[in-house]
Design an enzyme around this catalytic site. Structure first.
Site, PDB file in Angstrom:
ATOM      1  N   GLU B  47       0.858  -1.177   0.000  1.00  0.00           N
ATOM      2  CA  GLU B  47       0.000   0.000   0.000  1.00  0.00           C
ATOM      3  C   GLU B  47       0.897   1.229   0.000  1.00  0.00           C
ATOM      4  OE1 GLU B  47      -3.565   0.405   2.787  1.00  0.00           O
ATOM      5  OE2 GLU B  47      -2.166   1.839   3.657  1.00  0.00           O
ATOM      6  N   ASP B  58      -4.258  10.634   9.963  1.00  0.00           N
ATOM      7  CA  ASP B  58      -2.938  10.093  10.264  1.00  0.00           C
ATOM      8  C   ASP B  58      -2.317  10.647  11.531  1.00  0.00           C
ATOM      9  OD1 ASP B  58      -2.117   8.171   8.173  1.00  0.00           O
ATOM     10  OD2 ASP B  58      -2.638   9.839   6.844  1.00  0.00           O
ATOM     11  N   TYR B 172     -11.387  -2.243   4.375  1.00  0.00           N
ATOM     12  CA  TYR B 172     -10.340  -1.700   5.242  1.00  0.00           C
ATOM     13  C   TYR B 172     -10.992  -1.393   6.581  1.00  0.00           C
ATOM     14  CZ  TYR B 172      -6.140   1.136   6.283  1.00  0.00           C
ATOM     15  OH  TYR B 172      -4.975   1.652   6.807  1.00  0.00           O
TER      16      TYR B 172
END
Lengths: 390, 264
Positions: B47, B58, B172
């Site tokens: 990825e 993040d 995911y």
């Protein structure tokens, strides 16, 4: 699944999946709790008894004489806390409390929204933590002290440009991690749906009062209204009740250093894209990386803008123009000396734009400037910048 | 159409390791070398993160890597060159993870076409939930790319159905509330979530966020996960060795081999 989240093609909810449940819950609260009689009664108490609404619509004799039209100021500078931000902070804090949230986080640029949230938290007995860029902490020391005195924690943000944009990033990250007991009390008409609508509705009290006041004083609607636009909450607040009228509406953006220089004039010089949960005009490069904005005023130093403003820009309903740092500084001193009212540097952008458009108006025309906040927080900065003009 | 991702999951005899790197971190050349290192160390799917200036999903490790990559000049043009260069020498499935704005600015259709032409097999966009997914999923399918969508602990059953209906490749699963970054713990809610998804989803379920230890890998695969995504733990090996490329490659390779050996 949330529907109709847009203003034309702008808006939406571009957030990580983890936050969607919180946005759905917030939308549900917004739809069911806010219109209820109990909420409205509480809100009335806080706005009128506590915050000091309604704020005056002041006819300015000196300004009118000088600019050659009938000039009024909507005095959000006289609201408790010194700026319009409190309207939204009280509304959202009350809603968060009704929804059973125990903790409030907020972002702040100039510190006005942080102070307003700290006040609302103290009044409603809720814990408040405010994310603020290190750069802004340095240039808005007075408001940092106020927040701490009011019992809020100020969390310095060291990522990115260390200003409002990065404070929003950190607040969003915190919210994702603590989504179950925390409300993110966003300070402007930005962010994912339902925030732009929610914040607009809490700020529209400015425009509702203005409309009633001008009709009483002048017997007619104003010819023009001017407000500054960073995220754009004070502007949306005063514009909304006039959108269907003939009144000309003007938004003053942060022109910063002027043509060719750094700026915060998103609508005048940006391009649509996605930031902080919404599709709206942004200051960005060709590949979609967000660029650092600049303004002498921390509250307008943001590379995005509320999505409804993007819609109103494209529709041509509101005219947005850039006002440079120098023009804003000049109008800061101009209003102080002409009327004895020290405006926030943000609001000084609106005053500057009003001065620019006044020549287009006749002597009986009515011009309203939304004076979104007072300038005490900016006094030391302006003293340093104005130098020997003082 | 079955992509390399679909084939990898249907052929699996153990949980798959999705190893994550930031494209262009610390620069183009080293980034490509790191992708090849991760590949030869045995990662099942790679990825690559297309950096965005404001990565709200993040944590600090990924933020710093994204900043390094942007400072070194990474953009969507160089992303596709990087993928093309990698693809010239490997058939390992490759997923692009990014945020909405780099996709929107290229043009949604153009981004997915260019990604497909370069050799990417899946694209995940961190800030595109179900509500906004339609144009992204359509462009993705048109380009022969799996639209990878996210599921979280906070995802309701009705949303989950909509996500499963539109997603491709794998789901995911955001394995921790919060941002990316190593946590080392097994979240019991994530275990429950894996079971809940597996009951209704024919797609493989792959948790990511906060995963770095063999214990987590074991616990999640026992619950039914088809693989795990490890990002910050690998990217940190890069960040800790800036300016020492040989050590960097060795550490990244070692980290991936250790993870793969725990994938049972």
């Amino acid at each position: 699944m949330i529907e109709s989240t847009r203003f034309g093609k702008y808006g939406g909810c571009f957030v990580p999946e983890t936050l969607m449940a919180a946005l759905e819950e917030l939308e549900e609260g917004f739809r069911t709790i806010v219109p209820g009689a109990a909420f409205q009664k509480e809100m009335d108490y806080y706005l009128h008894e506590y915050a000091g609404r309604e704020t005056p619509l002041t006819f300015c004799r000196n300004l009118s004489r000088d600019l050659g039209c009938r000039v009024y100021l909507k005095r959000e500078d006289l609201l408790h806390s010194g700026a319009h931000k409190l309207n939204n902070a009280l509304g959202q804090a009350l809603l968060a409390k009704c929804m059973g949230k125990r903790r409030i986080i907020a972002e702040t640029g100039a510190g006005q929204h942080g102070v307003a949230t700290a006040i609302a938290g103290a009044a409603l007995g809720m814990k408040v933590e405010v994310y603020m860029g290190e750069e802004d902490i340095a240039r808005q020391a007075l408001n940092v002290a106020r927040m701490r005195m009011l019992g809020a924690s100020v969390l310095p943000v060291r990522s990115g440009s260390r200003t409002l944009k990065d404070a929003i990033n950190e607040a969003l990250r915190d919210w994702v991690a603590n989504v179950r007991d925390t409300h993110y009390l966003i300070g402007s008409v930005v962010g994912p749906h339902p925030f732009p609508t929610l914040v607009r509705d809490f700020q529209t009290v400015i425009g509702r009062e203005t409309r009633a006041q001008v009709l009483e004083k002048e017997g007619r609607l104003p010819d023009a209204i001017v407000a500054c636009v960073g995220g754009g909450s004070n502007a949306i607040g005063i514009f909304t009740p006039f959108l269907d009228d003939v009144t000309r509406l003007f938004g003053a953006e942060a022109g910063g250093e002027g043509p060719g220089g750094r700026h915060g004039a998103t609508l005048c010089r940006g391009r649509p894209g996605v930031l902080h949960g919404t599709y709206t005009y942004l200051i960005q490069d060709a590949f979609g990386q967000i660029l650092e904005s600049h303004s002498v005023s921390a509250g307008l130093d943001y590379p995005g803008v509320g999505p409804e403003h993007s819609f109103l820009r494209d529709e041509g309903r509101v005219t947005y123009r850039a006002v440079t740092d120098d023009e804003a500084l000049d109008s800061f001193l101009y209003l102080s000396r002409t009327e004895g009212i020290i405006p926030a540097l943000e609001s000084a952008h609106a005053v500057a734009l009003a001065r620019n458009i006044a020549p287009e108006l006749g002597k009986d025309d009515v011009l309203i400037v939304n004076l979104s906040g007072r300038g005490d927080k900016d006094v030391s900065q302006v003293a340093a910048l104005a130098g020997d003009r003082l | 159409m079955i992509t390399r991702i679909g084939r990898a999951f249907s052929a699996r005899t153990r949980p798959l390791l999705v190893a994550c790197l930031v494209a262009g971190d610390p620069d183009y050349g080293e980034s490509l070398a790191m992708m090849r290192e991760v590949d030869s160390a045995g990662a099942d799917i790679i990825e690559v993160v297309m950096p965005f200036s404001d990565p709200v999903a993040d944590g600090p490790v990924m933020q710093q890597a994204i900043q390094r990559a942007l400072s070194a000049g990474m953009n969507t043009d160089t992303l596709f060159s990087l993928i093309r260069d990698f693809r010239a020498e490997s058939e390992t499935p490759l997923v692009v993870l990014t945020y909405a704005n780099p996709v929107v600015q290229r043009g949604i259709g153009a981004f997915y076409r260019d990604a497909g032409d370069a050799g990417a097999d899946g694209v995940a966009v961190a800030d595109v939930p179900l509500e906004e997914a339609e144009p992204f999923c359509m462009a993705s399918r048109d380009a022969g790319i799996d639209p990878i969508l996210f599921v979280s602990q906070t995802t309701s059953d009705s949303r989950l159905e909509g996500i499963v209906e539109r997603a491709g490749g794998f789901l995911y699963l955001v394995a921790a509330l919060g941002v990316t970054g190593m946590r080392g713990e097994v979240d019991p809610e994530t275990i429950g979530c894996i079971r809940r998804i597996k009951r209704i989803s024919p797609l493989p379920v792959v948790p990511g966020f906060g995963i770095s230890s063999p214990g987590q890998v074991h616990a999640y695969s026992q619950a039914g996960a088809d693989g795990v995504i490890v990002g910050s733990a690998i990217v940190k090996e890069v960040g800790d060795r800036i300016g020492r490329p040989h050590e960097m490659r060795a550490a990244v390779g070692q980290r991936v081999r250790a993870l793969v050996s725990g994938m049972v």
